[in-house]
Design an enzyme around this catalytic site. Structure first.
Site, mmCIF file in Angstrom:
data_model
loop_
_atom_site.group_PDB
_atom_site.id
_atom_site.type_symbol
_atom_site.label_atom_id
_atom_site.label_comp_id
_atom_site.label_asym_id
_atom_site.label_seq_id
_atom_site.Cartn_x
_atom_site.Cartn_y
_atom_site.Cartn_z
ATOM 1 N N ARG A 75 4.116 -6.785 11.038
ATOM 2 C CA ARG A 75 2.761 -6.298 11.675
ATOM 3 C C ARG A 75 2.505 -6.967 12.997
ATOM 4 O O ARG A 75 2.383 -6.192 13.976
ATOM 5 C CB ARG A 75 1.758 -6.257 10.864
ATOM 6 C CG ARG A 75 1.697 -5.096 9.706
ATOM 7 C CD ARG A 75 0.866 -5.422 8.650
ATOM 8 N NE ARG A 75 0.810 -4.388 7.908
ATOM 9 C CZ ARG A 75 1.678 -3.928 6.847
ATOM 10 N NH1 ARG A 75 2.753 -4.739 6.605
ATOM 11 N NH2 ARG A 75 1.436 -2.930 5.854
ATOM 12 N N ARG A 77 16.578 5.349 0.983
ATOM 13 C CA ARG A 77 15.370 5.284 0.557
ATOM 14 C C ARG A 77 14.482 6.596 1.226
ATOM 15 O O ARG A 77 14.805 7.004 2.174
ATOM 16 C CB ARG A 77 14.346 3.959 0.815
ATOM 17 C CG ARG A 77 15.111 2.876 0.127
ATOM 18 C CD ARG A 77 14.365 1.725 0.475
ATOM 19 N NE ARG A 77 13.039 1.569 -0.031
ATOM 20 C CZ ARG A 77 12.449 0.497 0.125
ATOM 21 N NH1 ARG A 77 12.750 -0.653 1.098
ATOM 22 N NH2 ARG A 77 11.260 0.431 0.190
ATOM 23 N N GLN A 91 2.895 1.295 3.781
ATOM 24 C CA GLN A 91 3.587 1.608 4.975
ATOM 25 C C GLN A 91 3.480 2.957 5.261
ATOM 26 O O GLN A 91 3.213 3.221 6.453
ATOM 27 C CB GLN A 91 5.124 1.708 4.320
ATOM 28 C CG GLN A 91 5.729 0.231 3.920
ATOM 29 C CD GLN A 91 7.022 0.323 3.213
ATOM 30 O OE1 GLN A 91 7.797 1.280 3.113
ATOM 31 N NE2 GLN A 91 7.399 -0.962 3.056
ATOM 32 N N ASP A 113 5.329 -5.471 -5.858
ATOM 33 C CA ASP A 113 6.663 -6.277 -5.471
ATOM 34 C C ASP A 113 6.880 -7.177 -6.360
ATOM 35 O O ASP A 113 8.117 -7.846 -6.279
ATOM 36 C CB ASP A 113 6.496 -6.787 -4.157
ATOM 37 C CG ASP A 113 6.454 -5.800 -2.851
ATOM 38 O OD1 ASP A 113 6.982 -4.902 -3.256
ATOM 39 O OD2 ASP A 113 6.007 -6.005 -1.998
HETATM 40 C C1 S3P Z 1 4.580 -3.367 2.405
HETATM 41 C C2 S3P Z 1 4.031 -2.307 1.594
HETATM 42 C C3 S3P Z 1 4.723 -2.141 0.018
HETATM 43 C C4 S3P Z 1 5.637 -3.285 -0.381
HETATM 44 C C5 S3P Z 1 6.622 -3.387 0.677
HETATM 45 C C6 S3P Z 1 5.910 -4.164 1.955
HETATM 46 C C7 S3P Z 1 4.144 -3.285 3.671
HETATM 47 O O1 S3P Z 1 5.514 -0.960 0.078
HETATM 48 O O2 S3P Z 1 6.554 -2.764 -1.551
HETATM 49 O O3 S3P Z 1 7.333 -4.593 0.188
HETATM 50 O O4 S3P Z 1 4.466 -4.324 4.354
HETATM 51 O O5 S3P Z 1 3.308 -2.500 4.114
HETATM 52 P P1 S3P Z 1 4.795 0.339 0.080
HETATM 53 O O6 S3P Z 1 3.804 0.418 1.017
HETATM 54 O O7 S3P Z 1 5.868 1.717 0.592
HETATM 55 O O8 S3P Z 1 4.176 0.709 -1.240
#
Ligand code: S3P
Length: 429
Positions: free
Chosen positions: A29, A122, A169, A316
Site C-alpha cells: 500500500r 488466481r 484486496q 493467511d
Molecule cells: C491481502 C489481503 C488478503 C490476504 C493477502 C493480502 C492484502 O487477501 O490473504 O495475503 O494485502 O490486502 P484477500 O483480500 O483476497 O482475502
C-alpha cells in the site's frame, strides 16, 4: 529448484525477535498510495520481499522516482503519472495486481498487469466485474477471469457495492477506483477485512467514513493527498510461524517486537491462545496502526479447536494453524474457509496432502479440513510454490525433521526466514 532439510531440534529456545519481515500488506500500500500524493513519501522498514519490490517497480514504471537505502524508501511521484512503456509484472502478488487494477482503471493510458504462473491461475473476476460495472475498460484471459489483465483508463461512475467476498484486496481496489470517480461511493463487506487501506488513506487526508450499518463512504479526491511518513511494523502473518514454533516446543518462549496488533490481523494468535498457548500483547504506539510486542510461551500440549468464523482475520495463518492442529490433542475442524482454495496455492489441498505425508490423520472438505493431532514424522513435502505452505512445514520440521522442496517462494514475503529459523534448529540447503 531449491530445497531445505530442517533438522529435528532437541533444544528449547528463548528468543527476542526484532527481525521479522516487515508487513507485506502495508508495504504494497505504501508503494501504491504514495502515487496519490504530490510530495515525497518516506517509508522506513519497507519489506524487501519479491512481491513488494514488484509493487515499487510498477510505481517506478508509472513515473515515480524511487530512492532506496537498505529498507528506507523515498517515493517521489511525478507531476503526472505516465503510461508505462512495458507490461507491469506483479510476480506472485495478488495484492499488487488487484490494487493496481482499481488504481489504474481511472488513469489515462493503457496498462497490462501480469504475474507468475501461480498468479495467472488466481481469480480476477472479483475485481474485474465490479470495476466493469462502474465503467472501467478492463479485460483479461477468459473474459477477464484470469491475468494478464488489460486496462484502458477511463472515467468511472460512483457506486454502491455490497461485496459477496470479505476481501481486503477487492475492497482496496474499489476504494482506489472510488477516489477518482464522479461522486461519493459506498462499499460494504460482511466481515471487516484487513483495514490498512482505510487507515492509511484517511491518514493521508482522504475522506473515507464508515456508518453504523457498515457502509464505507468514499468521497472522490479534490486535491492530491499528503505524503506517507511511516515505519512499517513487523508482519503478524510472518511472525506467526515463530509464534507457532514457541507454542509447540516445550520450555520455549519468543518475544516478537514491533508487530502490527491490528485486530483484523491477529485472529490466529487468538486461536492459538484458545488452543492453550500463553500469548500476551503489549501495545506501544498507534499512528496508522496499533503496534506492539507479542510474547508467546509454551504452555503444555495444544488442544484441538473448531474454527468457522472471522476467517478473513486469520486466512493467511491457516496453513500454520493446520500444523498447530497436527500437534494438538484431539480433532480440529476448519470450515467456511473456501477462500483458501484461491490463495497462492489451493491451501486446503496443499496442507492436507503434506500432512498426510507426515502421517497425520486429516481430511479435506470443500471449505476447510479436519485434522487429528498425532505423531508428525519426517517427510519430503512440497511448497506448491506457496511461501506460507513452505514456512509452515519448515516449522513442523523443528519437531520431526522435514525436507521441503521448492522453497524459493519464501523470498516473496520473508527473505530472512531461514536466518531466524537457524537460531532454533539446524538447516541444510
Ligand atoms: C491481502 C489481503 C488478503 C490476504 C493477502 C493480502 C492484502 O487477501 O490473504 O495475503 O494485502 O490486502 P484477500 O483480500 O483476497 O482475502
Amino acid at each position: 529448484m531449491k530445497s531445505v532439510l530442517v533438522r529435528k531440534s532437541e533444544q528449547a529456545f528463548d528468543l527476542i525477535c526484532d527481525e521479522i519481515a516487515s508487513d507485506k500488506s502495508i508495504s504494497h500500500r505504501c508503494a501504491i498510495f504514495s502515487l496519490l500524493s504530490d510530495q515525497a513519501s518516506k517509508i522506513d522498514r519497507y519489506l524487501l520481499g519479491e512481491d513488494t519490490l514488484n509493487s515499487l517497480n510498477i510505481a517506478a514504471q508509472l513515473g515515480a522516482d524511487i530512492k532506496r537505502v537498505a529498507s528506507s524508501v523515498t517515493i517521489t511521484p511525478p507531476s503526472s503519472l505516465k503510461e508505462p512503456k512495458d507490461i507491469l509484472d506483479c510476480g506472485n502478488a495478488g495484492t499488487a495486481i488487484r490494487l493496481y487494477s482499481g488504481f489504474l482503471s481511472s488513469l489515462e493510458g493503457m496498462y497490462i498487469l501480469t504475474g507468475d504462473a501461480y498468479l495467472k491461475a488466481r481469480p480476477m473476476s472479483r475485481v474485474v466485474e465490479p470495476l466493469r460495472e462502474i465503467g472501467a475498460i478492463i479485460d483479461g484471459r477468459e473474459n477477464g477471469r484470469l491475468a494478464p489483465l488489460y486496462i484502458r483508463g477511463s472515467k468511472l461512475q460512483s457506486f454502491r457495492y455490497h461485496s459477496p467476498v470479505d476481501s481486503a484486496q477487492v475492497k482496496s481496489a474499489l476504494i482506489l477506483a472510488a477516489l477518482r470517480s464522479n461522486g461519493t461511493c459506498y462499499y460494504k463487506e460482511n466481515l471487516l477485512s484487513r483495514d490498512h487501506t482505510e487507515r492509511m488513506l484517511v491518514g493521508m487526508g482522504a475522506n473515507i467514513k464508515k456508518d453504523e450499518d457498515g457502509w464505507i463512504a468514499i468521497k472522490p479526491l479534490k486535491k492530491p493527498l499528503k505524503p506517507l511518513e511511516l515505519t512499517v511494523p513487523a508482519d503478524p502473518s510472518s511472525a506467526f510461524f515463530f509464534a507457532l514454533a514457541a507454542a509447540i516446543t516445550p520450555r520455549s518462549k519468543i518475544i516478537i517486537k514491533d508487530v502490527s496488533l491490528n485486530k483484523t490481523r491477529i485472529g490466529a494468535y487468538k486461536v492459538l491462545k484458545k488452543m492453550g498457548a500463553d500469548i500476551e500483547y503489549e501495545l506501544k504506539e498507534d499512528k496508522y496502526e496499533p503496534i506492539g510486542d507479542i510474547t508467546v510461551t509454551y504452555n503444555g500440549k495444544l488442544k484441538a479447536i473448531e474454527v468457522s468464523s472471522k476467517i478473513a482475520w486469520l486466512i493467511d495463518e491457516l496453513p500454520a494453524l493446520a500444523v498447530a492442529m497436527a500437534f494438538a490433542e484431539g480433532t480440529s475442524v476448519v470450515s467456511n474457509a473456501k477462500e483458501l482454495r484461491v490463495k497462492e496455492s489451493d491451501r486446503i489441498t496443499s496442507v492436507i496432502t503434506n500432512l498426510k505425508k507426515c502421517g497425520i490423520v486429516c481430511e479435506e472438505s470443500e471449505d476447510g479440513y479436519s485434522i487429528t493431532g498425532g505423531d508428525i514424522h519426517y517427510a519430503t513435502v512440497d511448497s506448491y510454490g506457496d511461501h506460507r505452505v513452505a514456512m509452515s512445514f519448515a516449522i513442523a520440521g523443528i519437531f520431526s525433521g522435514m525436507k521441503i522442496d521448492d522453497i524459493d517462494c519464501i523470498d516473496t514475503s520473508f527473505p530472512n526466514f531461514f536466518d531466524i529459523l537457524s537460531k532454533i534448529t539446524r538447516l541444510e540447503f
